[in-house]
Design a protein around this motif. Sequence first.
Motif, short mmCIF file in Angstrom:
data_model
loop_
_atom_site.label_atom_id
_atom_site.label_comp_id
_atom_site.label_asym_id
_atom_site.label_seq_id
_atom_site.Cartn_x
_atom_site.Cartn_y
_atom_site.Cartn_z
N UNK A 81 0.84 -1.19 0.00
CA UNK A 81 0.00 0.00 0.00
C UNK A 81 0.88 1.25 0.00
N UNK A 82 0.28 2.38 -0.34
CA UNK A 82 0.98 3.65 -0.20
C UNK A 82 0.02 4.69 0.34
N UNK A 83 0.57 5.69 1.01
CA UNK A 83 -0.21 6.78 1.58
C UNK A 83 0.11 8.06 0.81
N UNK A 84 -0.91 8.79 0.43
CA UNK A 84 -0.71 10.01 -0.37
C UNK A 84 -1.67 11.10 0.08
N UNK A 85 -1.33 12.31 -0.31
CA UNK A 85 -2.17 13.46 0.02
C UNK A 85 -3.05 13.81 -1.17
N UNK A 86 -4.36 13.85 -0.95
CA UNK A 86 -5.32 14.24 -1.99
C UNK A 86 -5.70 15.69 -1.75
N UNK A 87 -5.18 16.58 -2.59
CA UNK A 87 -5.41 18.01 -2.38
C UNK A 87 -6.86 18.41 -2.63
N UNK A 88 -7.59 17.62 -3.43
CA UNK A 88 -8.97 17.97 -3.74
C UNK A 88 -9.87 17.90 -2.50
N UNK A 89 -9.56 16.96 -1.61
CA UNK A 89 -10.38 16.84 -0.40
C UNK A 89 -9.58 17.15 0.86
N UNK A 90 -8.31 17.54 0.68
CA UNK A 90 -7.44 17.92 1.79
C UNK A 90 -7.35 16.82 2.84
N UNK A 91 -7.07 15.61 2.37
CA UNK A 91 -6.96 14.46 3.27
C UNK A 91 -5.82 13.56 2.82
N UNK A 92 -5.23 12.82 3.76
CA UNK A 92 -4.27 11.78 3.43
C UNK A 92 -5.03 10.46 3.29
N UNK A 93 -4.79 9.77 2.18
CA UNK A 93 -5.51 8.55 1.87
C UNK A 93 -4.53 7.39 1.67
N UNK A 94 -5.08 6.20 1.73
CA UNK A 94 -4.26 5.00 1.54
C UNK A 94 -4.83 4.20 0.37
N UNK A 95 -3.95 3.66 -0.46
CA UNK A 95 -4.39 2.89 -1.61
C UNK A 95 -3.43 1.72 -1.86
#
Length: 315
Positions: A81-95
Amino acid sequence: MNKNTKLVVKDNALIEASFNLSLVEQRLMLLAIVEARELPTLTYETPIRVSVRSYADEFKVNDNTAYEALQDSVNTLFDRQFTYYDKDIDERLKSRWIHTVSYMDNKGHVIMYLTPVVIRMIKRLEVEFTKYLLNHVSDFRSKYSIRLFEIIAKWKEAGHTDKYSYADLRTMLGVEETEYKTMSLFKVNVLDKAVKEINSTENLPFTLKYEQFKDGRIITHIMFKMKKKPVKKNNRADQNTVDMFANMTAKQINMFGDKLSRDKDFQSYYIAKSGDSREQYAQDIKGKLLDPFYVNAWMPYLEKIGFVPSNKKGA
Protein backbone atom coordinates in the motif's frame (compact mmCIF):
# COMPACT_ATOMS: atom_id res chain seq x y z
CA MET A 1 9.68 0.86 -28.00
CA ASN A 2 13.23 2.26 -27.94
CA LYS A 3 14.55 1.95 -24.39
CA ASN A 4 15.76 5.57 -24.60
CA THR A 5 12.15 6.75 -25.00
CA LYS A 6 10.48 4.79 -22.17
CA LEU A 7 8.88 7.48 -20.05
CA VAL A 8 7.88 7.09 -16.43
CA VAL A 9 5.22 9.66 -15.54
CA LYS A 10 3.74 10.10 -12.07
CA ASP A 11 1.47 12.64 -10.46
CA ASN A 12 3.46 14.57 -7.86
CA ALA A 13 1.14 13.21 -5.18
CA LEU A 14 2.53 9.76 -6.02
CA ILE A 15 6.12 11.06 -6.19
CA GLU A 16 5.78 12.37 -2.64
CA ALA A 17 3.71 9.46 -1.33
CA SER A 18 4.91 7.30 1.54
CA PHE A 19 5.59 3.68 0.71
CA ASN A 20 8.12 0.93 1.13
CA LEU A 21 8.71 -1.20 -1.95
CA SER A 22 11.69 -3.44 -2.51
CA LEU A 23 14.05 -2.76 -5.41
CA VAL A 24 12.39 -5.46 -7.53
CA GLU A 25 8.86 -4.27 -6.63
CA GLN A 26 9.77 -0.73 -7.67
CA ARG A 27 11.23 -2.00 -10.94
CA LEU A 28 8.11 -4.05 -11.62
CA MET A 29 5.86 -1.04 -11.03
CA LEU A 30 8.01 1.17 -13.27
CA LEU A 31 7.75 -1.34 -16.12
CA ALA A 32 4.01 -1.59 -15.54
CA ILE A 33 3.66 2.21 -15.67
CA VAL A 34 5.64 2.40 -18.91
CA GLU A 35 3.57 -0.39 -20.47
CA ALA A 36 0.28 1.07 -19.22
CA ARG A 37 0.94 4.50 -20.67
CA GLU A 38 1.43 3.00 -24.14
CA LEU A 39 -2.10 1.60 -24.18
CA PRO A 40 -4.82 3.59 -25.99
CA THR A 41 -7.33 2.70 -23.26
CA LEU A 42 -6.44 2.25 -19.61
CA THR A 43 -8.96 1.32 -16.92
CA TYR A 44 -8.92 -0.86 -13.81
CA GLU A 45 -10.03 -3.73 -16.10
CA THR A 46 -7.07 -3.33 -18.48
CA PRO A 47 -4.45 -6.11 -18.16
CA ILE A 48 -0.86 -4.84 -17.92
CA ARG A 49 1.62 -7.45 -19.13
CA VAL A 50 5.23 -7.41 -17.89
CA SER A 51 7.51 -10.04 -19.38
CA VAL A 52 10.61 -11.73 -18.06
CA ARG A 53 12.42 -10.59 -21.21
CA SER A 54 11.56 -6.90 -20.70
CA TYR A 55 12.71 -7.07 -17.07
CA ALA A 56 15.94 -8.84 -17.99
CA ASP A 57 16.74 -6.41 -20.81
CA GLU A 58 15.92 -3.26 -18.88
CA PHE A 59 17.75 -4.11 -15.67
CA LYS A 60 20.58 -6.15 -17.18
CA VAL A 61 19.99 -9.47 -15.43
CA ASN A 62 19.77 -12.99 -16.84
CA ASP A 63 16.44 -14.65 -17.61
CA ASN A 64 16.54 -16.97 -14.59
CA THR A 65 17.16 -14.06 -12.23
CA ALA A 66 14.40 -12.03 -13.90
CA TYR A 67 11.94 -14.95 -13.67
CA GLU A 68 12.61 -15.47 -9.97
CA ALA A 69 12.41 -11.72 -9.31
CA LEU A 70 9.02 -11.37 -10.98
CA GLN A 71 7.68 -14.54 -9.41
CA ASP A 72 8.52 -13.35 -5.91
CA SER A 73 7.74 -9.66 -6.23
CA VAL A 74 4.37 -9.83 -7.97
CA ASN A 75 2.89 -11.67 -4.98
CA THR A 76 4.31 -9.27 -2.39
CA LEU A 77 3.35 -6.24 -4.51
CA PHE A 78 -0.27 -7.38 -4.36
CA ASP A 79 -0.27 -6.66 -0.62
CA ARG A 80 1.62 -3.34 -0.75
CA GLN A 81 0.00 0.00 0.00
CA PHE A 82 0.98 3.65 -0.20
CA THR A 83 -0.21 6.78 1.58
CA TYR A 84 -0.71 10.01 -0.37
CA TYR A 85 -2.17 13.46 0.02
CA ASP A 86 -5.32 14.24 -1.99
CA LYS A 87 -5.41 18.01 -2.38
CA ASP A 88 -8.97 17.97 -3.74
CA ILE A 89 -10.38 16.84 -0.40
CA ASP A 90 -7.44 17.92 1.79
CA GLU A 91 -6.96 14.46 3.27
CA ARG A 92 -4.27 11.78 3.43
CA LEU A 93 -5.51 8.55 1.87
CA LYS A 94 -4.26 5.00 1.54
CA SER A 95 -4.39 2.89 -1.61
CA ARG A 96 -3.07 -0.34 -3.07
CA TRP A 97 -0.95 -0.41 -6.23
CA ILE A 98 -2.70 -3.33 -7.93
CA HIS A 99 -6.02 -5.06 -7.29
CA THR A 100 -5.55 -8.28 -9.30
CA VAL A 101 -2.51 -10.22 -10.46
CA SER A 102 -1.81 -13.44 -12.33
CA TYR A 103 0.49 -16.19 -11.15
CA MET A 104 3.83 -16.53 -12.89
CA ASP A 105 3.72 -19.39 -15.42
CA ASN A 106 5.70 -20.85 -18.30
CA LYS A 107 4.48 -18.09 -20.61
CA GLY A 108 7.22 -15.88 -19.21
CA HIS A 109 5.12 -12.93 -18.10
CA VAL A 110 2.92 -11.67 -15.33
CA ILE A 111 -0.33 -9.73 -15.74
CA MET A 112 -1.37 -6.99 -13.32
CA TYR A 113 -4.43 -4.77 -13.01
CA LEU A 114 -3.77 -1.32 -11.59
CA THR A 115 -6.04 0.32 -9.04
CA PRO A 116 -8.09 3.35 -10.16
CA VAL A 117 -6.01 5.64 -7.92
CA VAL A 118 -2.74 4.57 -9.58
CA ILE A 119 -4.29 4.88 -13.05
CA ARG A 120 -5.37 8.43 -12.28
CA MET A 121 -1.88 9.27 -11.05
CA ILE A 122 -0.05 7.99 -14.13
CA LYS A 123 -2.57 8.83 -16.84
CA ARG A 124 -3.78 12.31 -15.98
CA LEU A 125 -1.49 14.80 -17.72
CA GLU A 126 -1.82 17.98 -15.72
CA VAL A 127 0.51 20.64 -14.38
CA GLU A 128 1.69 18.77 -11.32
CA PHE A 129 3.50 15.70 -12.56
CA THR A 130 7.07 14.42 -12.78
CA LYS A 131 8.52 12.59 -15.77
CA TYR A 132 11.83 10.86 -16.40
CA LEU A 133 13.29 8.20 -18.66
CA LEU A 134 13.25 4.66 -17.33
CA ASN A 135 16.89 4.11 -18.32
CA HIS A 136 17.88 6.86 -15.87
CA VAL A 137 17.18 4.44 -13.01
CA SER A 138 17.78 1.07 -14.70
CA ASP A 139 21.29 0.68 -13.31
CA PHE A 140 20.39 1.49 -9.70
CA ARG A 141 20.89 -1.36 -7.24
CA SER A 142 19.35 0.34 -4.20
CA LYS A 143 15.64 0.91 -3.67
CA TYR A 144 16.53 4.20 -1.97
CA SER A 145 18.33 5.45 -5.09
CA ILE A 146 15.19 5.08 -7.20
CA ARG A 147 12.99 6.84 -4.66
CA LEU A 148 15.48 9.65 -4.08
CA PHE A 149 15.88 10.15 -7.83
CA GLU A 150 12.11 10.44 -8.25
CA ILE A 151 11.88 12.99 -5.46
CA ILE A 152 14.62 15.20 -6.86
CA ALA A 153 13.42 14.77 -10.47
CA LYS A 154 10.37 16.81 -9.52
CA TRP A 155 12.70 19.74 -8.77
CA LYS A 156 15.29 19.37 -11.53
CA GLU A 157 14.34 22.62 -13.29
CA ALA A 158 14.64 24.62 -10.07
CA GLY A 159 18.02 23.09 -9.25
CA HIS A 160 17.12 22.34 -5.65
CA THR A 161 14.33 20.76 -3.64
CA ASP A 162 12.31 22.11 -0.77
CA LYS A 163 13.62 21.52 2.72
CA TYR A 164 12.37 18.07 3.73
CA SER A 165 12.03 17.28 7.39
CA TYR A 166 14.02 14.29 8.57
CA ALA A 167 10.82 12.42 9.48
CA ASP A 168 9.08 13.13 6.17
CA LEU A 169 12.13 12.14 4.16
CA ARG A 170 12.38 8.82 5.98
CA THR A 171 8.77 7.91 5.19
CA MET A 172 9.02 9.05 1.56
CA LEU A 173 12.11 6.90 1.06
CA GLY A 174 10.43 3.92 2.70
CA VAL A 175 12.68 3.66 5.75
CA GLU A 176 10.89 1.80 8.52
CA GLU A 177 10.81 3.13 12.10
CA THR A 178 12.94 0.18 13.21
CA GLU A 179 15.63 0.83 10.56
CA TYR A 180 18.62 3.20 10.86
CA LYS A 181 17.18 4.93 13.90
CA THR A 182 19.95 7.54 14.27
CA MET A 183 20.73 10.30 11.80
CA SER A 184 24.28 8.99 11.33
CA LEU A 185 23.03 5.51 10.38
CA PHE A 186 20.39 7.02 8.09
CA LYS A 187 22.96 9.15 6.30
CA VAL A 188 25.53 6.38 5.88
CA ASN A 189 23.16 3.60 4.85
CA VAL A 190 20.49 5.52 2.94
CA LEU A 191 21.34 9.06 1.86
CA ASP A 192 25.05 8.79 1.15
CA LYS A 193 24.72 5.48 -0.69
CA ALA A 194 21.84 6.77 -2.82
CA VAL A 195 23.62 10.05 -3.64
CA LYS A 196 26.79 8.15 -4.57
CA GLU A 197 24.88 5.79 -6.87
CA ILE A 198 23.03 8.66 -8.54
CA ASN A 199 26.25 10.60 -9.09
CA SER A 200 28.06 7.56 -10.51
CA THR A 201 25.40 6.99 -13.19
CA GLU A 202 26.78 8.45 -16.41
CA ASN A 203 23.54 9.03 -18.33
CA LEU A 204 21.97 11.32 -15.74
CA PRO A 205 21.89 15.02 -16.65
CA PHE A 206 22.96 16.29 -13.21
CA THR A 207 25.03 15.60 -10.12
CA LEU A 208 23.55 15.69 -6.64
CA LYS A 209 24.50 16.84 -3.15
CA TYR A 210 22.55 17.69 -0.03
CA GLU A 211 22.59 20.41 2.61
CA GLN A 212 21.67 19.88 6.27
CA PHE A 213 19.75 22.30 8.49
CA LYS A 214 19.90 22.21 12.27
CA ASP A 215 17.88 23.29 15.26
CA GLY A 216 20.68 23.74 17.74
CA ARG A 217 22.81 20.62 17.35
CA ILE A 218 20.05 18.43 15.88
CA ILE A 219 19.65 18.00 12.11
CA THR A 220 15.99 18.65 11.35
CA HIS A 221 15.78 19.27 7.58
CA ILE A 222 17.61 18.31 4.39
CA MET A 223 17.66 20.04 1.01
CA PHE A 224 18.98 18.44 -2.17
CA LYS A 225 20.79 20.44 -4.83
CA MET A 226 21.31 19.43 -8.45
CA LYS A 227 24.02 20.71 -10.75
CA LYS A 228 23.53 20.20 -14.48
CA LYS A 229 26.28 18.38 -16.31
CA PRO A 230 27.71 20.12 -19.39
CA VAL A 231 26.02 18.98 -22.60
CA LYS A 232 28.22 16.88 -24.85
CA LYS A 233 28.10 17.99 -28.46
CA ASN A 234 27.61 15.49 -31.29
CA ASN A 235 27.04 12.62 -28.90
CA ARG A 236 25.75 9.89 -31.22
CA ALA A 237 24.44 7.89 -28.27
CA ASP A 238 21.89 10.66 -27.68
CA GLN A 239 20.40 10.64 -31.16
CA ASN A 240 17.45 8.42 -30.27
CA THR A 241 16.47 10.06 -27.02
CA VAL A 242 13.05 11.50 -26.52
CA ASP A 243 13.88 15.16 -27.11
CA MET A 244 15.82 14.46 -30.32
CA PHE A 245 12.89 13.23 -32.41
CA ALA A 246 9.76 14.36 -30.65
CA ASN A 247 9.71 18.03 -31.65
CA MET A 248 7.02 19.06 -34.13
CA THR A 249 6.99 21.96 -36.55
CA ALA A 250 4.43 24.72 -36.14
CA LYS A 251 2.59 23.42 -39.21
CA GLN A 252 2.48 19.89 -37.73
CA ILE A 253 1.29 21.16 -34.36
CA ASN A 254 -1.57 23.05 -36.00
CA MET A 255 -2.61 20.16 -38.25
CA PHE A 256 -2.28 17.30 -35.79
CA GLY A 257 -3.70 19.35 -32.93
CA ASP A 258 -6.89 19.79 -34.95
CA LYS A 259 -6.94 16.09 -35.87
CA LEU A 260 -6.48 14.96 -32.27
CA SER A 261 -9.30 17.22 -31.10
CA ARG A 262 -11.65 15.32 -33.45
CA ASP A 263 -10.40 11.81 -32.65
CA LYS A 264 -12.89 9.87 -30.49
CA ASP A 265 -10.26 7.65 -28.82
CA PHE A 266 -8.11 10.64 -27.93
CA GLN A 267 -11.11 12.56 -26.62
CA SER A 268 -11.70 9.69 -24.18
CA TYR A 269 -8.04 9.70 -23.14
CA TYR A 270 -7.41 13.45 -22.83
CA ILE A 271 -10.67 14.93 -21.69
CA ALA A 272 -11.53 18.53 -22.54
CA LYS A 273 -11.90 21.02 -19.73
CA SER A 274 -15.48 21.56 -18.61
CA GLY A 275 -17.14 24.21 -20.74
CA ASP A 276 -14.44 24.33 -23.43
CA SER A 277 -15.53 24.49 -27.06
CA ARG A 278 -13.88 22.20 -29.60
CA GLU A 279 -11.75 25.14 -30.77
CA GLN A 280 -10.58 25.78 -27.20
CA TYR A 281 -9.91 22.06 -26.78
CA ALA A 282 -7.83 22.06 -29.98
CA GLN A 283 -5.84 25.09 -28.80
CA ASP A 284 -5.16 23.36 -25.50
CA ILE A 285 -3.84 20.31 -27.38
CA LYS A 286 -1.66 22.47 -29.64
CA GLY A 287 -0.14 24.17 -26.63
CA LYS A 288 0.73 20.78 -25.14
CA LEU A 289 2.32 19.64 -28.42
CA LEU A 290 4.97 22.34 -28.03
CA ASP A 291 6.44 20.09 -25.34
CA PRO A 292 8.24 16.93 -26.65
CA PHE A 293 6.96 15.10 -23.58
CA TYR A 294 3.36 15.29 -24.76
CA VAL A 295 4.32 14.36 -28.31
CA ASN A 296 5.82 11.13 -26.97
CA ALA A 297 3.07 10.50 -24.45
CA TRP A 298 0.46 10.86 -27.20
CA MET A 299 2.47 9.04 -29.88
CA PRO A 300 0.02 6.11 -30.30
CA TYR A 301 -2.77 8.59 -31.11
CA LEU A 302 -0.54 10.77 -33.31
CA GLU A 303 0.65 7.82 -35.37
CA LYS A 304 -2.94 6.65 -35.75
CA ILE A 305 -3.85 9.97 -37.43
CA GLY A 306 -0.78 10.02 -39.68
CA PHE A 307 2.13 11.55 -37.76
CA VAL A 308 5.50 9.92 -38.52
CA PRO A 309 8.26 10.70 -35.96
CA SER A 310 11.61 11.60 -37.48
CA ASN A 311 13.31 8.48 -36.11
CA LYS A 312 10.99 6.32 -38.25
CA LYS A 313 11.18 8.29 -41.50
CA GLY A 314 12.87 6.35 -44.22
CA ALA A 315 12.81 3.15 -42.15
